[in-house]
Write an enzyme that holds these catalytic residues in place. Structure first.
Site, PDB file in Angstrom:
ATOM      1  N   LYS A  72       0.842  -1.186   0.000  1.00 50.45           N
ATOM      2  CA  LYS A  72       0.000   0.000   0.000  1.00 50.45           C
ATOM      3  C   LYS A  72       0.884   1.247   0.000  1.00 50.45           C
ATOM      4  O   LYS A  72       1.941   1.277   0.644  1.00 50.45           O
ATOM      5  CB  LYS A  72      -0.892  -0.022   1.246  1.00 50.45           C
ATOM      6  CG  LYS A  72      -1.887   1.121   1.364  1.00 50.45           C
ATOM      7  CD  LYS A  72      -2.744   0.932   2.606  1.00 50.45           C
ATOM      8  CE  LYS A  72      -3.718   2.070   2.807  1.00 50.45           C
ATOM      9  NZ  LYS A  72      -4.550   1.877   4.020  1.00 50.45           N
ATOM     10  N   SER A 108      -9.037   3.052   3.427  1.00 49.70           N
ATOM     11  CA  SER A 108      -8.033   3.631   2.548  1.00 49.70           C
ATOM     12  C   SER A 108      -7.248   2.605   1.736  1.00 49.70           C
ATOM     13  O   SER A 108      -6.442   2.973   0.877  1.00 49.70           O
ATOM     14  CB  SER A 108      -7.041   4.466   3.378  1.00 49.70           C
ATOM     15  OG  SER A 108      -6.372   3.669   4.340  1.00 49.70           O
ATOM     16  N   SER A 144      -9.900   0.750   7.425  1.00 54.26           N
ATOM     17  CA  SER A 144      -9.293   0.797   6.096  1.00 54.26           C
ATOM     18  C   SER A 144      -8.871  -0.544   5.521  1.00 54.26           C
ATOM     19  O   SER A 144      -8.489  -0.624   4.360  1.00 54.26           O
ATOM     20  CB  SER A 144      -8.088   1.741   6.104  1.00 54.26           C
ATOM     21  OG  SER A 144      -8.517   3.066   6.301  1.00 54.26           O
TER      22      SER A 144
END
Length: 500
Positions: free
Chosen positions: A97, A175, A199
């Site tokens: 990520k 996210s 997230s």
């Protein structure tokens, strides 16, 4: 797949040989555990698996915008290295990520335009990235994240929106939306994800995946981040066993950690298929603060309650009274805004200058300014309120409950258009996110583990996740029950139509 063991070579015009394309399709929906087994038995090589993943990324990513930074050539050198670590996932392609996961020799933007343009190179790995490497994973790039990971959608100004593979006009969540879209589309079998307010679990719900938020202190976030914050890290995956296996590979404290989850009694992969016994499960099928909850999410959680009863568990309408606290959002946002302000300070250090409103998206800048108006006593008071909430919430499990069953989110994945930045109303995306992500932040505040499972799809075919939360440190219970549900109602054959 034995016939695929032959070496491959690209043609002069760069076209992939047929053998790579065959492997790309044959392994698209294969989980990481099985892909690692192919490498371990010599049926395929790490290089072949990587080329198959690269082909899938190049095929699907233009429509989804899930992978925003590519390290394909570097990954090829790693996959071909005879000294590739012999960990449990040796040779499996993986994605990081684009948020706080430093990778030595590579760039990190944290979803921010200024950092993207600066192109600063990380000089060291975070502890977790080093553990990913030691597990034998071949890291091929970064997935999209909202700036600072601040929203439950993934559409930063730096990189543009990530689209949901199940419906391209819908959010993939956030996210970790880039990670979830990549895994849901079959680019890689699992991918790094992090969770400071939902997230991991929110994108897992939006994209039809498994998303475990570990206990606070289960996996170090060192060396730079504080483990006393809201965020934890792991992955999104397609199977419970992959999540359990990766948790085994990377769990444990780092140097200097002060919040350390209890050591598990045995490997988490041993919990997959283990009998969870007869559990006492509370059902939360309403919004605890009387706000909107979509009928699709109510149906999903009630259907799962019935399935759990069929599996022999006791399910009763019950939930912690602390979740009804009308000031819950205010308490969470006091910490959230302060964390964003600290992140902006880190951006300034990286850039070598003070960041301004021109460097930060409006939705985040207004929260950073709010945090800067707080006094030390204001922050200490907010922290004290959160700790009081933490104890009140955890008391419910201490009183004899094993699990809490809730929706993961309050509605199906909304259109991306509903989260767009609006300089005239800068907090609008955050307010919209609060409506959508109502059920996940409490367990970041409490530090408890929680998992989202892809047990439902609505009439439009959109995934609807359900959330299970348990007592602090008891990921073993979540994994046992998640695996039981996966066996009773398999989801591995549910795939979106792959965009090209």
């Amino acid at each position: 797949m034995g016939h695929l063991r032959k070496a491959f070579h690209f043609t002069a015009d760069g076209a992939r040989p047929k053998v790579v394309s065959e492997l790309a399709e044959q392994t698209r929906w294969m989980d990481a555990t099985d892909q690692a087994r192919l490498v371990a038995t010599g049926e395929v090589t790490a290089s072949e698996l990587l080329e198959a993943a690269i082909e899938r990324i190049e095929q699907s990513n233009p429509a989804l915008n899930a992978v925003v930074i590519e390290w394909f050539d570097h990954a090829r050198s790693i996959a071909a290295d005879p000294d590739l670590p012999d960990g449990p996932f040796r040779g499996v392609p993986f994605l990081l990520k684009d948020l706080y996961t430093s990778f030595a020799g590579q760039t990190l933007s944290n979803g921010n335009v200024a950092l993207k343009e600066a192109g600063k190179i990380d000089v060291a790995d975070t502890t977790l990235v080093a553990r990913f490497k030691a597990a034998g994973l071949v890291i091929a790039g970064r997935t999209n994240s909202p700036e600072m990971g601040s929203l439950p959608t993934t559409q930063p100004l730096a990189w543009g929106p990530t689209r949901n593979p199940w419906a391209l006009d819908r959010t993939a969540g956030g996210s970790s939306g880039g990670a979830a879209a990549a895994v849901a589309a079959g680019m890689v079998p699992f991918a790094n994800a992090s969770d400071g307010g939902g997230s991991i679990r929110i994108p897992a719900s939006c994209c039809g995946l498994v998303g475990l938020k570990p206990s606070q202190g289960r996996i170090t976030v060192g060396p730079a981040r504080a483990e006393t914050g809201l965020g934890v890290e792991l992955c999104v995956s397609r199977t419970v066993r992959d999540t359990a296996g990766l948790l085994d590979a990377v769990r444990g404290p780092g140097v200097g950690d002060s919040v350390i989850a209890p050591t598990p009694r045995r490997p988490y992969v041993a919990e997959v298929g283990a009998d969870p016994g007869r559990l006492r499960i509370g059902l939360l099928d309403v919004h605890p603060r009387g706000e909107f909850l979509h009928q699709d999410c109510i149906s999903a959680v009630r259907t799962t309650a019935s399935l759990l009863e069929q599996l022999g568990h006791i399910v009763e309408p019950a939930w912690p009274a602390a979740l009804a606290d009308a000031t819950l959002t205010k308490k969470f946002m006091a910490l959230w805004a302060t964390q964003l302000a600290m992140a902006s300070r880190g951006f300034s250090e990286t850039l070598g200058r003070e960041v301004t409103a021109d460097d930060i998206e409006p939705v985040n800048w207004v929260l950073i300014e709010r945090a800067q108006r707080l006094s030390a006593v204001d922050y200490a008071a907010a922290q004290a309120e959160v700790w009081a909430f933490r104890r009140a919430l955890q008391q419910w499990w201490a009183d004899g409950w094993d699990l809490l069953l809730t929706p993961t989110v309050a509605e199906p994945p909304p259109p991306l258009s509903e989260f767009e930045n609006n300089p005239q109303h800068p907090t609008a995306p955050m307010r919209r996110g609060g409506q959508f992500a109502a059920f996940t932040p409490p367990f970041n505040m409490s530090g408890q583990p929680a998992i989202s499972l892809p047990l439902h799809r609505n009439a439009d075919g959109l995934p609807i996740g359900i959330q299970l939360a348990t007592a602090y440190g008891r990921e073993d219970i979540l994994i046992r029950v998640a695996a039981q549900l996966e066996s009773a109602q398999p989801w591995s054959s549910d795939h979106p139509t792959i965009p090209c």
